[in-house]
Design a protein around this motif. Sequence first.
Motif, PDB file in Angstrom:
ATOM      1  N   ARG A 198      32.060  39.700  37.979  1.00  0.00           N
ATOM      2  CA  ARG A 198      33.505  39.979  38.074  1.00  0.00           C
ATOM      3  C   ARG A 198      33.985  39.721  39.503  1.00  0.00           C
ATOM      4  O   ARG A 198      34.976  39.034  39.733  1.00  0.00           O
ATOM      5  N   LEU A 199      33.285  40.255  40.479  1.00  0.00           N
ATOM      6  CA  LEU A 199      33.730  40.072  41.863  1.00  0.00           C
ATOM      7  C   LEU A 199      33.481  38.633  42.324  1.00  0.00           C
ATOM      8  O   LEU A 199      34.359  38.001  42.926  1.00  0.00           O
ATOM      9  N   LEU A 201      33.194  35.774  40.739  1.00  0.00           N
ATOM     10  CA  LEU A 201      34.079  34.748  40.172  1.00  0.00           C
ATOM     11  C   LEU A 201      35.472  34.863  40.785  1.00  0.00           C
ATOM     12  O   LEU A 201      36.129  33.864  41.053  1.00  0.00           O
ATOM     13  N   THR A 202      35.901  36.097  41.041  1.00  0.00           N
ATOM     14  CA  THR A 202      37.210  36.296  41.687  1.00  0.00           C
ATOM     15  C   THR A 202      37.228  35.694  43.093  1.00  0.00           C
ATOM     16  O   THR A 202      38.251  35.204  43.553  1.00  0.00           O
ATOM     17  N   LEU A 203      36.063  35.736  43.757  1.00  0.00           N
ATOM     18  CA  LEU A 203      36.011  35.222  45.131  1.00  0.00           C
ATOM     19  C   LEU A 203      35.647  33.733  45.173  1.00  0.00           C
ATOM     20  O   LEU A 203      35.377  33.196  46.237  1.00  0.00           O
ATOM     21  N   ALA A 262      36.689  45.312  45.972  1.00  0.00           N
ATOM     22  CA  ALA A 262      37.088  45.480  44.577  1.00  0.00           C
ATOM     23  C   ALA A 262      38.420  46.236  44.492  1.00  0.00           C
ATOM     24  O   ALA A 262      39.311  45.871  43.716  1.00  0.00           O
ATOM     25  N   ARG A 265      41.378  44.140  45.290  1.00  0.00           N
ATOM     26  CA  ARG A 265      41.689  43.127  44.261  1.00  0.00           C
ATOM     27  C   ARG A 265      41.936  43.735  42.891  1.00  0.00           C
ATOM     28  O   ARG A 265      42.054  43.024  41.902  1.00  0.00           O
ATOM     29  N   LEU A 267      39.833  45.261  40.996  1.00  0.00           N
ATOM     30  CA  LEU A 267      38.722  45.010  40.069  1.00  0.00           C
ATOM     31  C   LEU A 267      38.017  46.314  39.734  1.00  0.00           C
ATOM     32  O   LEU A 267      37.809  47.168  40.605  1.00  0.00           O
TER      33      LEU A 267
END
Length: 300
Positions: A198-199, A201-203, A262, A265, A267
């Motif tokens: 999750r983190l 892919l966001t970054l 997180a 963002r 998350l």
Amino acid sequence: CALGDATLWCRDPAQADALNQMRENSVKLPGVPLPEGVIVTSDMAQVTAAIVLIAIPMQQTRPFLAEHGGALRDTTLVACSKGIDLELMIGPVGVIRSVLRDARVALLTGPSFADDIARGLPTALTLACADKALGMALQEQLSTPNLRLYRNSDVVGAELGGALKNVIAIAAGVTVGAGLGESARAALMARGYAEMQRLALTLGAQPDTLAGLSGLGDLILTCGSEKSRNFRYGVALGSGAAFDSATTVEGAATARAVAKLAKARGLDMPITRMVAALVEGLITLPEALAALLARPLTDE
Ligand SMILES: NC(=O)C1=CN([C@@H]2O[C@H](COP(=O)(O)OP(=O)(O)OC[C@H]3O[C@@H](n4cnc5c(N)ncnc54)[C@H](OP(=O)(O)O)[C@@H]3O)[C@@H](O)[C@H]2O)C=CC1
Ligand SMILES: O=C(CO)COP(=O)(O)O
């Protein structure tokens, strides 16, 4: 150069002398002789190699480069640490670039205990480098008959895979230390991996990188072995046993950094949040467990 030819720099002159004389680091790698071709020095002027591997704890990387970066300006630097700088909120390659803007930099990461590599046991690692030609050259130069390097151009993904798995390894250790059972450990590994993705892919990481050696591969190693310091630290947190605070536990600072990233963002990373709170002493283990188990039921 021949296999084993290298200069090992350490900051303490007395330690360099002792290593040169004893030809063994009896504290960190007992029973493993230094290869004949390795010269140990505390004088950075003697570090003349074209490729330099930087293998110091993550939070020490900026202070180290502030002191020695100038001397390393013309070398190819290979970062070996796993973590996120608490001030800059980036990984080791980013930190090196923040100090040495035009540096040729790569990352060596993945499932590997120093002890296994030193004993010549078979190991596979990720060599991540944005510059394809440099990555290919380093892959050839740093691989050995027992150490296989796989190339990857996704540096951010490889950095995050190595950093984030340490947080989950602490959580896995907690389950064992607290006697919560093997099923709980497997659940935390799988749900922890979902948080890592999750983190990452966001970054900007590629999903395949997280599923490779530097993410899933290192997660399996570190969550399953008493050789891991992050795992052992988790066991101590879970059981209430004492733990030597001088031991390098990269996941402790990384948990704090990731919890902040997180939150900024939006998350959801509940396992990481609980590890960060446990590490900082803000929550007890029963409270952390109750909070995780009381979360609303959801899709996988
Ligand atoms: N050990 C392993 O199996 C693996 C480790 N890594 C990663 O490598 C990194 C280093 O870990 P590891 O070597 O195990 O850690 P250790 O704690 O065993 O050793 C850290 C080394 O870094 C030196 N050091 C610390 N701060 C500085 C500084 N400011 N300037 C110069 N030298 C410094 C220490 O010197 P001194 O002795 O003088 O304090 C020591 O030699 C970590 O990010 C870890 O995650 C990655 C894969 C495997
Ligand atoms: O990163 C490692 C193995 O790949 C070493 O793990 P620890 O830092 O937890 O000992």
